[in-house]
Design an enzyme around this catalytic site. Structure first.
Site, PDB file in Angstrom:
ATOM      1  N   GLU A  11      -4.746  -2.649  -2.116  1.00  0.00           N
ATOM      2  CA  GLU A  11      -5.445  -1.574  -1.421  1.00  0.00           C
ATOM      3  C   GLU A  11      -6.941  -1.844  -1.358  1.00  0.00           C
ATOM      4  O   GLU A  11      -7.594  -1.553  -0.351  1.00  0.00           O
ATOM      5  CB  GLU A  11      -5.157  -0.248  -2.114  1.00  0.00           C
ATOM      6  CG  GLU A  11      -3.701   0.171  -2.014  1.00  0.00           C
ATOM      7  CD  GLU A  11      -3.484   1.579  -2.517  1.00  0.00           C
ATOM      8  OE1 GLU A  11      -4.373   2.082  -3.235  1.00  0.00           O
ATOM      9  OE2 GLU A  11      -2.457   2.177  -2.184  1.00  0.00           O
TER      10      GLU A  11
ATOM     11  N   ARG B 199       1.131 -11.557   1.190  1.00  0.00           N
ATOM     12  CA  ARG B 199       1.689 -10.253   0.850  1.00  0.00           C
ATOM     13  C   ARG B 199       1.532  -9.349   2.070  1.00  0.00           C
ATOM     14  O   ARG B 199       0.418  -9.130   2.545  1.00  0.00           O
ATOM     15  CB  ARG B 199       0.962  -9.657  -0.349  1.00  0.00           C
ATOM     16  CG  ARG B 199       1.091 -10.479  -1.606  1.00  0.00           C
ATOM     17  CD  ARG B 199      -0.046 -10.191  -2.576  1.00  0.00           C
ATOM     18  NE  ARG B 199      -0.039  -8.839  -3.065  1.00  0.00           N
ATOM     19  CZ  ARG B 199       0.519  -8.447  -4.211  1.00  0.00           C
ATOM     20  NH1 ARG B 199       1.124  -9.353  -4.969  1.00  0.00           N
ATOM     21  NH2 ARG B 199       0.472  -7.201  -4.612  1.00  0.00           N
TER      22      ARG B 199
ATOM     23  N   THR C  98       8.230 -10.334 -14.349  1.00  0.00           N
ATOM     24  CA  THR C  98       7.057  -9.529 -14.031  1.00  0.00           C
ATOM     25  C   THR C  98       7.440  -8.063 -13.898  1.00  0.00           C
ATOM     26  O   THR C  98       8.602  -7.730 -13.622  1.00  0.00           O
ATOM     27  CB  THR C  98       6.407 -10.015 -12.720  1.00  0.00           C
ATOM     28  OG1 THR C  98       5.293  -9.187 -12.409  1.00  0.00           O
ATOM     29  CG2 THR C  98       7.393  -9.972 -11.566  1.00  0.00           C
ATOM     30  N   GLY C  99       6.472  -7.209 -14.112  1.00  0.00           N
ATOM     31  CA  GLY C  99       6.668  -5.781 -13.903  1.00  0.00           C
ATOM     32  C   GLY C  99       6.385  -5.348 -12.490  1.00  0.00           C
ATOM     33  O   GLY C  99       6.567  -4.178 -12.147  1.00  0.00           O
TER      34      GLY C  99
ATOM     35  N   ASP D 122       4.861 -14.972 -16.924  1.00  0.00           N
ATOM     36  CA  ASP D 122       4.397 -13.734 -16.313  1.00  0.00           C
ATOM     37  C   ASP D 122       3.745 -14.088 -14.977  1.00  0.00           C
ATOM     38  O   ASP D 122       3.422 -15.254 -14.722  1.00  0.00           O
ATOM     39  CB  ASP D 122       3.406 -13.049 -17.250  1.00  0.00           C
ATOM     40  CG  ASP D 122       2.923 -11.726 -16.693  1.00  0.00           C
ATOM     41  OD1 ASP D 122       3.721 -11.013 -16.082  1.00  0.00           O
ATOM     42  OD2 ASP D 122       1.734 -11.407 -16.885  1.00  0.00           O
ATOM     43  N   LYS D 123       3.536 -13.100 -14.117  1.00  0.00           N
ATOM     44  CA  LYS D 123       2.936 -13.373 -12.808  1.00  0.00           C
ATOM     45  C   LYS D 123       1.449 -13.022 -12.785  1.00  0.00           C
ATOM     46  O   LYS D 123       0.590 -13.887 -12.634  1.00  0.00           O
ATOM     47  CB  LYS D 123       3.669 -12.599 -11.707  1.00  0.00           C
ATOM     48  CG  LYS D 123       3.135 -12.891 -10.302  1.00  0.00           C
ATOM     49  CD  LYS D 123       3.749 -11.992  -9.271  1.00  0.00           C
ATOM     50  CE  LYS D 123       3.182 -10.596  -9.331  1.00  0.00           C
ATOM     51  NZ  LYS D 123       1.758 -10.525  -8.885  1.00  0.00           N
TER      52      LYS D 123
ATOM     53  N   LYS E 101      11.998  -8.408 -20.927  1.00  0.00           N
ATOM     54  CA  LYS E 101      11.583  -9.803 -20.865  1.00  0.00           C
ATOM     55  C   LYS E 101      12.112 -10.564 -22.081  1.00  0.00           C
ATOM     56  O   LYS E 101      12.621 -11.687 -21.963  1.00  0.00           O
ATOM     57  CB  LYS E 101      10.059  -9.904 -20.803  1.00  0.00           C
ATOM     58  CG  LYS E 101       9.432  -9.364 -19.528  1.00  0.00           C
ATOM     59  CD  LYS E 101       7.927  -9.589 -19.521  1.00  0.00           C
ATOM     60  CE  LYS E 101       7.287  -9.102 -18.240  1.00  0.00           C
ATOM     61  NZ  LYS E 101       5.833  -9.379 -18.197  1.00  0.00           N
TER      62      LYS E 101
END
EC number: 7.6.2.1
Length: 1099
Positions: A501, A583, A663-664, A414-415, A775
C-alpha cells in the site's frame, strides 16, 4: 482462515487455536471486584511475567550437564574403564584414562555453562525491563517480571509490549494504534489495532483507573491470528458486553508505532503469552557424524570385548598345563590359590579390556571438539561473508554442527526479511487495458503523470488514493536508521500495515495524484475493511451525492466477482506481470444507493457482534457485499529480493537440496516472491492444497483434495506429461487438517504419508499463512520421515525460533534480533548461505569424516599388534609398547597432523565448489561415513598391523641382529613395531593431503622428528623419577642396526602399497566427479609448470 465449507472435505476441520471453548479465564481489570449481585468474584491464579529461555539453573547445572555428557557412549565407556583401573590391578595407570576424560568433561561443561549464562543474562535484561502500570489513578514503575494479569499498562511510542494486552484506549481520537510485529510474523510494516468501543474515550490515568469491567476469554493458545473473548463494561452496575477479537489484542514482542501512548490491560503473561507458546524448548542437537561416531564406537567396543574374551579363554587354555600355570620362578601366594576361577577369569577379562582399550581413544573426542571449535572461526573470519551495509559478519553460536552444513537436504526459509528486503516499488498500472509506467521515456519525453480522460481512470486513481490504511509519519528512527530525513530536514513519509500500500500511494504521489488535494470532493464513508477477499472502502462523492464501494484485492478474488469492464485485457496484463514475478492487485468498484449502504452497514455490524461463528458470519456478509463489481484496472508492485537470492536458490537446487518457503503471508504474495526468486519456474506445474482449492474440489468431486493431487501427480493430463517439475502450495488451515491424527472411526486415512509422498515428488514447496508453531511442525514432519533427511531452517524474528530450534541446523537471517540467541549460525544476508553450505559445509564434512575414519584406522594399527603379541607371551597381559608410547601415541605423536588436516584441507579449490554446486551431491547422505568405507578403513588398519607385527617378527628370527652379536629383547621388538607404526600412519595422512602449505610440512615432518627426538631422550637418559629403566639405550641400539633401518623402510612401503594401488585403480576405472576435477586441476598445474620451465629454457 478455516471456513465452514472445509467440513465437506475428507479432512477433519481443525485449525490451531480453534478448539471448542471448553475452558476460559475471567480477568478483572485493575483487580477490581464486579458490582455485588452481578457475578461471583473468583480470583484466578496466573503465572508471573518472567520469560525463561535458559537450560540450566545454578542448582541443577552439575547433575543435568553430567547426565547429558555421560549419555555419550564414549564418555560413559571411558568412565567405566577409569573405574576398572581404580578397582583392580591393571597393566596401565588410571591416569591414562582419567586425565583425558576429566579434561573433555570439564571443557565441555565450561563451554555449555558459558552459553547458558549468556541466555540467563539475556532473560534478565528482558525480565528486569521497566514498565509503567496504572495503580490508584497514578502511573507507577515496576519491573516486567512483576507484571500480573489484570494490570493496566501505560505504553509509549516505540516501546515493546511486555505481555499480551487488550487495547483499552489510545492517544488517537478514533481509538486506534499502529503496531509493528516484525519479531512475531516477520513483517516490519505497520498494523492497525482498535480499542474497546466503550473505553476508547478514557485518556487519563484517573479515567482509566475508574473503568469497572471484566474480560472473559479463551485460555492461552499458540495461534497468533486467533483470539476470541468479550468484555463486560459495567455502566450503573449493568454490564454491557462487547466482542473482542484479534484486532483488539496486542501481542508480546510487538512495538507501538505512530501512536503517542496507549492504555491496555494484561491478559496473558510470561510463558503463557502467544510468543512464548510458539517457542520450543532448546534441546541439544547431534550431528550425523556424531551419530556415526557412536555407531562405530559400539562396533569397536564389541571388537574390544571379543579381543578380551578370546584372550581370557586362551589364557586359561594355555594354563591348563600346571607347569605353565605356576612355573617354578613365579609361585602363587596362598590367597591367590584360594580365589575362585570365575573371579580370577573376570579380573583377567577386565585387565585385557584395559590393555586393549586404546582402540577407542578419548583423544579422538578431544580432537573433534577442538576441530569444531577452531574450525568455526573460518566462518567468522570469512571476509566474503561480511556485509558492509549492516557492518556485520557471520556468527557461529554452536560449533557442534559445522559438518551438518555439508549434509543439508531440505532448506526451510522464511520469506519477509530473509528472501526479500521487504522494500516495495511501484512498477506500473493498467487501467481499462491501457498501461501506465512511471518515469519512462515516451516519444523522447519523460512521462510522469498519466493523462486522465475517462471516468474509469479517475475512479481508478481515486480508489488507490482512498483504499488503503496508509498513515503519514514524520521523522522516525528504526534499528538505528532515520526515516523521513531529506537534505538534513525532517519530511513526512508513509507507513502502513502493508508495504504494498505504501508503494501504491507513493506511486500516486509521484504521478501528482496526491491523496490530500481532492478531499473536498471525496469523503471516506466508512473505515477501510480488510476482508478475506479484498480491501474495501466506502467513498462518498460530495458534489454528486453518490456512494461508491471500492474494492482492491488479488486477481483470484476480484475476477470472479466482476460483471463488467475490460476483463480480458487486464487479465492478460496481470498474467504477464505475474510471470515477471511482480505482485499484482486488481481494483474494482460498485455504485451504491443510500438504502444499499445502510443495509450493508447493518449486515456488517450484526456479523461483528456475533460471539458464535463470527468468522463464518463475516465471510457470508462479505460475499453479499462483494458482488456485481465493475473492473477498473490492476497494479504491479515489485518486492525487491535480496541481492543474489535467486542465484542462491538456484545453486541450492543444483546441489540437490529441496527449498521450502514457510511464511505467514498470503498465498498470492508469497507465490509472486517464489517466482521472482526462481523457486518456481515458468515450466513448474503448481499443485495447490489450500482452503479455496479444497472448496472447489469438494464441489466437483467426492474424493479428498490430497488424493486428487496425488492422482494428478502420478497421472498427469496429456499436455502436462512432459512437465517433470512440480511445485506445491499449501496454506495453514489445510496443513492443520493434514497434521491432525486420523480418527479410528474415520475413513480419512493417514494423510501425513500422502502429504509426504507428494512433497517428495515436488522440487519446491510454498507454505503460506503459517503460524510459528506450524513452521516447526513442518520441519519435524520432514525430519521424522523414513529417509530422516538433514534439515536447515533460516529465518528472522521470534516467529521463526521454533522452526530454527526444530531443524538440524538453524540459521538466523537479516532481521533476526529476536532469534539470535536460539540460532546455531547467523549470516547477514541470504546470499551468504551459498558459500556457507557449498564451501564451508563441504570442507567441514570432508575434513571431519577423514578425521574420524583416520582415528579409528590408526588405533587399529596401534592395538592389533598388542593383541597378536599376547599369543607369543603366554597371554600374560604383557604390554608390547612402553608406557610412554602408550600415553603419547594419540596425544602427541599422531594427533597434531590430523588436527591440522581437519582445519585447512581443501581437496578442491573453493571457486570450483561455488561454480559447480553439483559437487555437493558427492558427499550427500553421509556418504563418506557409510559402513563400506568404515569397513575398508578397518580392514586396512588390520592389514597394516599384521604387516608391521609379523614383518618385524620374521626379521627377528635371527636373534643376533646387531653387528656385535648382541641380541634384541622384547622392548626393542616393541619399539621397532611402534616406529614403523608412527611413520606409516603419518605417511598415510600425507598421501591423503591435497592442500599443502608450509604449516602442513612443519606439522607432519615435525611430528616425526619429535618422535625420534623424544625416543632418543627417553632412552638416552636415566630418569631419576622412574622406578624402572627398561627403555634405557633401546632406541639407540635399534638405530645402530642396519637390518632395522631396512625393515623400517620395507614395512612402511608394504603397508602403504595396497591403499595406493586401490586409489590408482579406482581413479582410473571408476572416478568420481570430485576425482575428475582433481585430476584436471593437477594436469592444469603441471602444464603451467612445464610451460614456465620451457620459457626459462628458451631464455
Amino acid at each position: 482462515v478455516c471456513t465452514s465449507s472445509i467440513n465437506h472435505f475428507l479432512f477433519p476441520c481443525h485449525c490451531t487455536g480453534e478448539e471448542n471453548w471448553v475452558d476460559s479465564r475471567t480477568i478483572y481489570i485493575g483487580h477490581k471486584e464486579p458490582p455485588s449481585g452481578t457475578e461471583a468474584f473468583i480470583q484466578q491464579r496466573f503465572p508471573d511475567n518472567r520469560i525463561v529461555s535458559s537450560k540450566y539453573t545454578f542448582w541443577n547445572f552439575v547433575p543435568k550437564n553430567m547426565f547429558e555428557q555421560f549419555r555419550r557412549v564414549a564418555n560413559f565407556y571411558f568412565l567405566i574403564i577409569f573405574l576398572v583401573q581404580l578397582i583392580i590391578d591393571t597393566p596401565t595407570s588410571p591416569i591414562t584414562s582419567g586425565l583425558p576424560l576429566f579434561f573433555v568433561i570439564t571443557v565441555t561443561a565450561i563451554k555449555q555453562g558459558y552459553e547458558d549464562w549468556l541466555r540467563h543474562k539475556a532473560d534478565n535484561s528482558v525480565n528486569q525491563c521497566p514498565i509503567h502500570v496504572v495503580q490508584h489513578g497514578k502511573v507507577v514503575r515496576k519491573q516486567s517480571r512483576k507484571l500480573r494479569v489484570g494490570d493496566v499498562v501505560f505504553m509509549k511510542e516505540n516501546e515493546t509490549f511486555p505481555c499480551d494486552l487488550i487495547l483499552l484506549s489510545s492517544s488517537r481520537d478514533d481509538g486506534t494504534c499502529f503496531v509493528t510485529t516484525a519479531s512475531l510474523d516477520g513483517e516490519s510494516s505497520h498494523k492497525t489495532y482498535y480499542a474497546v468501543q466503550d473505553t476508547k474515550a478514557y485518556n487519563t490515568e484517573k479515567e482509566v483507573d475508574s473503568i469497572h469491567a471484566t474480560i472473559e476469554c479463551e485460555q492461552p493458545q499458540p495461534d497468533l491470528y486467533k483470539f476470541v473473548g468479550r468484555i463486560n463494561v459495567y455502566m450503573d452496575n449493568e454490564p454491557v458486553a462487547r466482542p473482542l477479537g484479534s484486532e483488539n489484542l496486542l501481542l508480546r514482542g510487538a512495538t507501538l508505532k505512530n501512536t503517542e501512548y496507549i492504555y491496555a490491560v494484561a491478559i496473558y503473561t510470561g510463558m503463557e503469552t502467544k510468543m512464548a507458546l510458539n517457542y520450543q524448548s532448546k534441546t541439544q542437537k547431534r550431528s550425523a557424524v556424531e551419530k556415526s561416531m557412536n555407531a562405530y564406537l559400539v562396533v569397536y567396543l564389541c571388537i574390544l570385548i571379543s579381543k578380551a574374551l578370546i584372550n581370557t579363554v586362551l589364557k586359561y587354555a594355555w594354563q591348563a598345563d600346571p607347569n605353565r600355570d605356576e612355573p617354578w620362578y613365579n609361585d602363587r601366594t596362598e590367597p591367590e590359590r584360594q580365589r575362585h576361577i570365575v573371579s580370577l577369569a573376570f579380573t583377567d577379562f577386565l585387565a585385557f579390556m584395559v590393555l586393549f582399550n586404546y582402540i577407542i581413544p578419548v583423544s579422538m573426542y578431544v580432537t573433534v571438539e577442538m576441530q569444531k571449535f577452531l574450525g568455526s572461526y573460518f566462518i567468522m573470519w570469512d571476509d566474503e561473508m561480511f556485509d558492509e551495509e549492516m557492518g556485520e559478519r557471520a556468527v557461529v553460536n554452536t560449533s557442534d554442527l559445522n559438518e551438518e552444513l555439508g549434509q543439508v537436504e531440505y532448506v526451510f526459509t522464511d520469506k519477509t526479511g530473509t528472501l526479500t528486503e521487504n522494500n516495495m516499488e511501484f512498477i506500473e498500472c493498467c487501467v481499462d487495458g491501457h498501461v501506465y509506467v512511471p518515469d519512462v521515456i515516451c516519444n523522447g519525453q519523460v512521462t510522469t503523470t498519466p493523462h486522465v480522460t475517462t471516468e474509469h481512470e479517475e475512479l481508478f486513481f481515486r480508489a488507490l488514493c482512498l483504499c488503503h490504511t496508509v498513515q503519514v509519519k514524520e521523522e522516525e528512527t528504526v534499528d538505528g536508521i532515520k526515516h523521513g530525513i531529506h537534505q538534513g530536514k525532517s519530511t513526512s513519509f508513509y507507513i502502513s500495515s502493508s508495504p504494498d500500500e505504501v508503494a501504491l500511494v507513493e506511486g500516486m504521489k509521484r504521478w501528482s495524484a496526491n491523496t490530500h488535494t481532492h478531499t473536498h470532493t471525496f469523503y471516506i464513508a466508512n473505515k477501510p475493511i480488510c476482508t478475506h477477499i479484498a480491501h474495501l472502502v466506502f467513498a462518498h462523492i460530495h458534489t454528486l451525492r453518490e456512494l461508491y464501494l471500492f474494492c482492491k484485492g488479488a486477481d483470484s478474488a476480484i475476477f470472479p466477482r466482476v460483471v463488467s469492464g475490460k476483463v480480458e485485457q487486464i487479465k492478460a496484463r496481470v498474467e504477464h506481470n505475474a510471470v515477471e514475478g511482480l505482485r499484482t492487485l486488481c481494483v474494482a468498484y460498485r455504485p451504491l444507493s443510500p438504502e444499499q449502504y445502510q443495509e450493508v452497514c447493518h449486515l456488517l455490524n450484526g456479523a461483528k457482534l456475533a460471539l458464535q461463528d463470527r468468522d463464518k458470519r463475516l465471510a457470508e456478509a462479505y460475499d453479499i457485499i462483494e458482488k456485481d463489481l465493475i473492473l477498473l484496472g490492476a497494479t504491479a508492485v515489485e518486492d525487491r529480493l535480496q541481492e543474489k537470492a535467486a542465484d542462491t536458490i538456484e545453486s541450492l537446487h543444483k546441489a540437490g537440496m529441496k527449498v521450502w518457503v514457510l511464511t505467514g503471508d498470503k498465498m498470492e504474495t508469497a507465490a509472486a516472491t517464489c517466482y521472482a526468486s526462481k523457486l518456481f519456474r515458468r515450466n513448474t506445474q503448481i499443485l495447490e492444497l489450500t482452503t479455496k482449492r479444497t472448496e472447489e474440489q469438494t464441489r466437483r468431486h467426492d474424493q479428498g483434495l490430497l488424493l486428487w493431487v496425488r492422482k494428478e501427480l502420478y497421472n498427469p493430463l496429456p499436455p502436462l506429461r512432459d512437465c517433470t517439475d512440480y511445485g506445491l502450495i499449501i496454506d495453514g488451515a489445510t496443513l492443520s487438517a493434514v497434521m491432525r491424527p486420523a480418527q479410528e472411526d474415520s475413513n480419512s486415512g493417514n494423510y501425513k504419508e500422502i502429504f509426504l509422498e507428494i512433497c517428495r515428488n515436488c522440487s519446491a514447496v510454498l507454505c503460506c499463512r503459517m503460524a510459528p508453531l506450524q513452521k516447526a511442525q513442518i520441519v519435524k514432519l520432514i525430519k521424522a520421515s523414513k529417509e530422516h533427511p538433514i534439515t536447515l531452517a533460516i529465518g528472522d524474528g521470534a516467529n521463526d525460533v521454533s522452526m530454527i530450534l526444530e531443524a538440524h541446523v538453524g540459521i538466523m537471517g537479516k532481521e533476526g534480533r529476536q532469534a539470535v540467541r536460539n540460532s546455531d549460525y547467523a549470516i547477514p544476508k541470504f546470499k551468504h548461505l551459498k558459500k556457507m553450505l557449498l564451501v564451508h559445509g563441504h570442507y567441514y564434512y570432508i575434513r571431519i569424516s577423514e578425521l574420524v575414519q583416520y582415528f579409528f584406522y590408526k588405533n587399529v594399527c596401534f592395538i592389533f599388534p598388542q593383541f597378536l603379541y599376547q599369543f607369543f607371551c603366554g597371554f600374560s597381559q604383557q604390554p608390547l609398547y612402553d608406557t610412554a608410547y602408550l600415553t603419547l601415541y594419540n596425544i602427541s605423536f599422531t594427533s597434531l597432523p590430523i588436527l591440522l588436516y581437519s582445519l585447512i584441507e581443501q581437496h578442491i579449490h573453493m571457486d570450483i565448489l561455488r561454480r559447480d554446486p553439483s559437487l555437493y551431491r558427492d558427499i550427500a547422505k553421509n556418504s563418506l561415513l557409510r559402513w563400506p568405507i568404515f569397513i575398508y578403513w578397518t580392514v586396512l588398519g588390520v592389514y597394516d598391523a599384521i604387516v608391521m607385527f609379523f614383518g618385524v617378527y620374521f626379521l627377528f628370527d635371527n636373534t643376533t641382529f646387531t653387528s656385535n652379536g648382541q641380541m634384541f629383547g622384547n622392548w626393542t621388538f616393541g619399539t621397532l613395531v611402534f616406529t614403523v607404526l608412527v611413520f606409516t600412519v603419518t605417511f598415510k595422512l600425507a598421501l591423503d593431503t591435497h592442500y599443502w602449505t608450509w604449516i602442513n610440512h612443519f606439522v607432519i615432518w615435525g611430528s616425526l622428528i619429535f618422535f625420534v627426538v623424544f625416543s632418543l631422550l627417553w632412552g638416552g637418559i636415566i630418569w631419576p623419577f622412574l622406578n624402572y629403566q627398561r627403555m634405557y639405550y633401546v632406541f639407540m641400539q635399534m638405530l645402530s642396526s642396519g637390518p632395522a633401518w631396512l625393515s623400517i623402510i620395507l614395512l612402511i612401503t608394504a603397508s602403504l602399497l595396497p591403499d595406493v594401488l586401490k586409489k590408482v585403480i579406482c581413479r582410473t576405472l571408476w572416478p568420481t566427479t570430485t576425482e575428475r576435477i582433481q585430476v584436471g586441476a593437477c594436469s592444469y598445474m603441471l602444464s603451467r609448470i612445464f610451460f614456465r620451465i620451457a620459457s626459462v629454457i628458451e631464455l
